[in-house]
Design a protein around this motif. Sequence first.
Motif, PDB file in Angstrom:
ATOM      1  N   ASN A 173     -17.716  15.836  -0.893  1.00  0.00           N
ATOM      2  CA  ASN A 173     -17.839  15.328   0.498  1.00  0.00           C
ATOM      3  C   ASN A 173     -18.862  14.941   1.145  1.00  0.00           C
ATOM      4  O   ASN A 173     -20.327  14.568   0.975  1.00  0.00           O
ATOM      5  CB  ASN A 173     -19.017  17.239   0.643  1.00  0.00           C
ATOM      6  CG  ASN A 173     -17.942  18.120   1.034  1.00  0.00           C
ATOM      7  OD1 ASN A 173     -17.094  18.557   1.641  1.00  0.00           O
ATOM      8  ND2 ASN A 173     -18.544  19.194   0.944  1.00  0.00           N
ATOM      9  N   VAL A 174     -18.000  12.957   0.948  1.00  0.00           N
ATOM     10  CA  VAL A 174     -18.587  11.876   1.177  1.00  0.00           C
ATOM     11  C   VAL A 174     -19.383  11.685   2.389  1.00  0.00           C
ATOM     12  O   VAL A 174     -19.820  10.525   2.591  1.00  0.00           O
ATOM     13  CB  VAL A 174     -18.359  11.213   0.601  1.00  0.00           C
ATOM     14  CG1 VAL A 174     -17.670  11.264  -0.853  1.00  0.00           C
ATOM     15  CG2 VAL A 174     -16.813  10.364   1.525  1.00  0.00           C
ATOM     16  N   VAL A 175     -18.588  12.447   3.819  1.00  0.00           N
ATOM     17  CA  VAL A 175     -19.072  12.367   4.557  1.00  0.00           C
ATOM     18  C   VAL A 175     -19.153  13.266   5.784  1.00  0.00           C
ATOM     19  O   VAL A 175     -18.714  14.274   5.195  1.00  0.00           O
ATOM     20  CB  VAL A 175     -17.764  11.813   5.697  1.00  0.00           C
ATOM     21  CG1 VAL A 175     -18.422  11.405   7.159  1.00  0.00           C
ATOM     22  CG2 VAL A 175     -17.656  10.453   5.178  1.00  0.00           C
ATOM     23  N   LYS A 176     -20.950  13.268   6.065  1.00  0.00           N
ATOM     24  CA  LYS A 176     -21.073  14.850   6.945  1.00  0.00           C
ATOM     25  C   LYS A 176     -21.566  14.559   8.133  1.00  0.00           C
ATOM     26  O   LYS A 176     -22.106  13.318   8.370  1.00  0.00           O
ATOM     27  CB  LYS A 176     -22.647  15.465   5.926  1.00  0.00           C
ATOM     28  CG  LYS A 176     -22.152  15.989   4.488  1.00  0.00           C
ATOM     29  CD  LYS A 176     -22.995  16.921   4.345  1.00  0.00           C
ATOM     30  CE  LYS A 176     -23.143  17.328   3.230  1.00  0.00           C
ATOM     31  NZ  LYS A 176     -24.115  17.570   2.165  1.00  0.00           N
ATOM     32  N   GLY A 195     -21.463   3.856  -1.029  1.00  0.00           N
ATOM     33  CA  GLY A 195     -19.993   3.047  -1.774  1.00  0.00           C
ATOM     34  C   GLY A 195     -18.697   3.531  -0.843  1.00  0.00           C
ATOM     35  O   GLY A 195     -18.111   3.459  -1.659  1.00  0.00           O
ATOM     36  N   TYR A 196     -18.674   4.334  -0.289  1.00  0.00           N
ATOM     37  CA  TYR A 196     -17.925   5.144   0.534  1.00  0.00           C
ATOM     38  C   TYR A 196     -17.732   4.669   2.141  1.00  0.00           C
ATOM     39  O   TYR A 196     -16.836   5.514   2.998  1.00  0.00           O
ATOM     40  CB  TYR A 196     -18.004   6.628   0.647  1.00  0.00           C
ATOM     41  CG  TYR A 196     -17.388   6.979  -0.673  1.00  0.00           C
ATOM     42  CD1 TYR A 196     -16.380   7.576  -1.296  1.00  0.00           C
ATOM     43  CD2 TYR A 196     -18.671   7.031  -1.839  1.00  0.00           C
ATOM     44  CE1 TYR A 196     -16.151   8.116  -2.686  1.00  0.00           C
ATOM     45  CE2 TYR A 196     -18.781   7.829  -2.639  1.00  0.00           C
ATOM     46  CZ  TYR A 196     -16.986   8.315  -3.744  1.00  0.00           C
ATOM     47  OH  TYR A 196     -17.002   9.278  -4.773  1.00  0.00           O
ATOM     48  N   GLU A 197     -18.241   3.775   2.230  1.00  0.00           N
ATOM     49  CA  GLU A 197     -18.874   3.258   4.068  1.00  0.00           C
ATOM     50  C   GLU A 197     -17.691   2.379   4.108  1.00  0.00           C
ATOM     51  O   GLU A 197     -16.692   3.344   5.371  1.00  0.00           O
ATOM     52  CB  GLU A 197     -19.795   2.465   4.093  1.00  0.00           C
ATOM     53  CG  GLU A 197     -21.280   2.985   3.750  1.00  0.00           C
ATOM     54  CD  GLU A 197     -21.852   2.824   2.250  1.00  0.00           C
ATOM     55  OE1 GLU A 197     -22.982   2.499   2.084  1.00  0.00           O
ATOM     56  OE2 GLU A 197     -20.699   2.588   1.473  1.00  0.00           O
ATOM     57  N   ASP A 198     -16.452   1.773   3.531  1.00  0.00           N
ATOM     58  CA  ASP A 198     -15.704   0.955   3.914  1.00  0.00           C
ATOM     59  C   ASP A 198     -14.343   1.903   3.679  1.00  0.00           C
ATOM     60  O   ASP A 198     -13.561   2.027   4.981  1.00  0.00           O
ATOM     61  CB  ASP A 198     -15.667  -0.381   3.308  1.00  0.00           C
ATOM     62  CG  ASP A 198     -16.501  -1.514   2.855  1.00  0.00           C
ATOM     63  OD1 ASP A 198     -17.061  -1.350   4.617  1.00  0.00           O
ATOM     64  OD2 ASP A 198     -16.786  -2.173   1.782  1.00  0.00           O
ATOM     65  N   ILE A 201     -14.523   3.913   6.473  1.00  0.00           N
ATOM     66  CA  ILE A 201     -14.180   3.119   8.640  1.00  0.00           C
ATOM     67  C   ILE A 201     -13.338   2.657   8.426  1.00  0.00           C
ATOM     68  O   ILE A 201     -12.388   2.870   9.649  1.00  0.00           O
ATOM     69  CB  ILE A 201     -15.325   2.387   8.414  1.00  0.00           C
ATOM     70  CG1 ILE A 201     -16.934   2.666   8.432  1.00  0.00           C
ATOM     71  CG2 ILE A 201     -15.262   1.424   9.267  1.00  0.00           C
ATOM     72  CD1 ILE A 201     -18.007   1.607   8.336  1.00  0.00           C
ATOM     73  N   LYS A 202     -12.364   2.349   7.361  1.00  0.00           N
ATOM     74  CA  LYS A 202     -10.801   2.327   7.301  1.00  0.00           C
ATOM     75  C   LYS A 202     -10.390   2.952   8.017  1.00  0.00           C
ATOM     76  O   LYS A 202      -9.173   2.918   8.536  1.00  0.00           O
ATOM     77  CB  LYS A 202     -10.457   1.549   5.867  1.00  0.00           C
ATOM     78  CG  LYS A 202      -8.604   1.247   6.227  1.00  0.00           C
ATOM     79  CD  LYS A 202      -8.519   0.726   5.066  1.00  0.00           C
ATOM     80  CE  LYS A 202      -6.864   0.461   5.258  1.00  0.00           C
ATOM     81  NZ  LYS A 202      -7.043  -0.114   2.736  1.00  0.00           N
ATOM     82  N   ASN A 203     -10.669   4.499   7.866  1.00  0.00           N
ATOM     83  CA  ASN A 203      -9.689   5.401   7.800  1.00  0.00           C
ATOM     84  C   ASN A 203      -9.968   5.822   9.359  1.00  0.00           C
ATOM     85  O   ASN A 203      -8.951   6.053  10.181  1.00  0.00           O
ATOM     86  CB  ASN A 203     -10.298   6.599   6.543  1.00  0.00           C
ATOM     87  CG  ASN A 203      -9.576   6.822   5.306  1.00  0.00           C
ATOM     88  OD1 ASN A 203      -8.551   5.902   5.547  1.00  0.00           O
ATOM     89  ND2 ASN A 203     -10.117   7.893   4.538  1.00  0.00           N
ATOM     90  N   VAL A 204     -11.398   6.026  10.129  1.00  0.00           N
ATOM     91  CA  VAL A 204     -11.239   6.394  11.191  1.00  0.00           C
ATOM     92  C   VAL A 204     -11.050   5.156  12.813  1.00  0.00           C
ATOM     93  O   VAL A 204     -10.244   5.604  13.322  1.00  0.00           O
ATOM     94  CB  VAL A 204     -12.746   6.693  11.422  1.00  0.00           C
ATOM     95  CG1 VAL A 204     -13.782   5.646  11.335  1.00  0.00           C
ATOM     96  CG2 VAL A 204     -12.990   7.357  12.404  1.00  0.00           C
TER      97      VAL A 204
END
Length: 228
Positions: A173-176, A195-198, A201-204
């Motif tokens: 659960n890296v995004v909340k 470490g998971y921001e990019d 952002i690419k997914n959204v």
Amino acid sequence: MNKDKLGLIYKTVGKFAKIEKVYKNSLFIGYVKPVDTEIEAKEFVNYVKELHKDATHNVSAYYIKEHENNNYLAMKYDDDGEPSGSSGKPIFKVLELKNVQNLAVVVTRYFGGIKLGYGGLVKAYSETANDAIESAGIIGIYDTSKFKLEFDYSEINNVKKAIEDTNELNRLNVVKIYSEEYLEDINYNIDIIKGYEDIFIKNVINYTKNNLKIHKLNKRACFNKLIN
């Protein structure tokens, strides 16, 4: 790259826990509690000692790193009358082996009439401490980045899908979402483990075809998750 360690600040226990074990008629009661300061740790140890002031021994250990106090470090273990090195140190060793911090452990013993010997004491105290920690559950405290997403109501399913798929793809659960506003547009304030921001952002952007606004907030935060 170990994804489990991306953004990880430290590991601790998720909640207070109490367990009981019996070794050769001696009752061992294991207590563990997450704490943030040495003062909290000492208060917890004293609380258990007062609760079991009729016990034969109340052995304790804690390992604290005060992240809001210049990373002040406090490490202590106490045999409370047991043979030196037979109880407090083995409990502390469990904390080291599990690589957990910011917790206090107390193992209370009611003597059952049969001596356990040095090796038996090490086994009893370390196993009781280990089982108490396992009962509380080990969690990771993660450093995160904060973002604000602004998007039209027509994109809500796409944004939620991007969050779900990012979490599912990384098995974490890296995004909340920590707050939501439904105004003329929808605003989501979110935490993302560093470490998971990019990746997110690419997914959204892909899911919404870039039909949203993304703002990085200048705030530092953290959240926890259960570590299996």
